[in-house]
Scaffold this motif. Sequence first.
Motif, short mmCIF file in Angstrom:
data_model
loop_
_atom_site.label_atom_id
_atom_site.label_comp_id
_atom_site.label_asym_id
_atom_site.label_seq_id
_atom_site.Cartn_x
_atom_site.Cartn_y
_atom_site.Cartn_z
N ARG A 11 -32.89 -40.22 36.09
CA ARG A 11 -31.67 -41.27 36.01
C ARG A 11 -31.58 -42.16 37.41
O ARG A 11 -31.06 -42.97 37.28
CB ARG A 11 -30.31 -40.35 35.85
N PHE A 12 -32.40 -41.34 38.42
CA PHE A 12 -32.27 -42.24 39.66
C PHE A 12 -33.55 -42.74 40.26
O PHE A 12 -33.53 -43.43 41.18
CB PHE A 12 -31.59 -41.39 40.75
N GLY B 188 -43.56 -35.97 35.25
CA GLY B 188 -42.75 -36.58 36.11
C GLY B 188 -41.73 -35.61 36.60
O GLY B 188 -41.14 -35.88 37.71
N GLY B 189 -41.53 -34.44 36.18
CA GLY B 189 -40.65 -33.30 36.48
C GLY B 189 -41.29 -32.36 37.12
O GLY B 189 -40.77 -31.51 37.96
N ILE B 190 -42.73 -32.13 37.04
CA ILE B 190 -43.37 -30.76 37.58
C ILE B 190 -44.49 -31.41 38.45
O ILE B 190 -44.98 -30.56 39.38
CB ILE B 190 -43.98 -29.85 36.59
N GLY C 238 -38.68 -36.63 34.20
CA GLY C 238 -38.37 -36.41 35.57
C GLY C 238 -37.82 -34.98 35.68
O GLY C 238 -38.10 -33.94 34.81
N LYS C 239 -37.13 -34.29 36.87
CA LYS C 239 -36.84 -33.13 37.19
C LYS C 239 -36.21 -32.46 35.92
O LYS C 239 -35.28 -32.95 35.40
CB LYS C 239 -35.86 -33.31 38.32
#
Length: 188
Positions: A38-39, A55-57, A48-49
Amino acid sequence: MIESVDDSVGRILRTLDELEIADHTMVILTSHNGGFDRFTNNAPLRSGKGTPYEGGIRVPMIVRGPAVAAEAGLSNAPVCSIDIFRTVLEVAGVNPPDDRTTDGESLMPLLEGSGDLERDALYWHFPHYRGDDVTPYGILRTDGFKFIRYYESTKAELYNLDEDPGETNDLAEQMEERTRERRPDLLG
């Protein structure tokens, strides 16, 4: 925030050099997650995260230390924070405890530029919820492929990370047999 971390790590490395103890000190810099989508923009990686996507890992790991060969350079080998313990033990000349099982593998073959890791797979287990968009899942990464299994449904995803690091092409239906073979690896 990144600039602040960069400045601080630079001060630490300079201090180690000034104190003439850099030859005896290993510094490992990494993160535990990719940016919160989101950021931040994690492109070309997906999402993401907290998500099962790269993108998260997928995050960088930077290592400086006495056993790190300059010619080892950049490695794209997938590693995990569980490898830090085994790596530090090896550098310190300490055997792993024999009264328990420890996960991970020493990264020294990569850091010395002398070889590859021996493992054939990495696993993640995320038994949590993140709002309405993320439900519990498990991940298996092997042979350049990433298999994602969602625990509250029959949904599974399969990506060829060597060819598609942005995870844009879910191969689960196209490679149904490979997907079915991987499902038991992530029972949860």
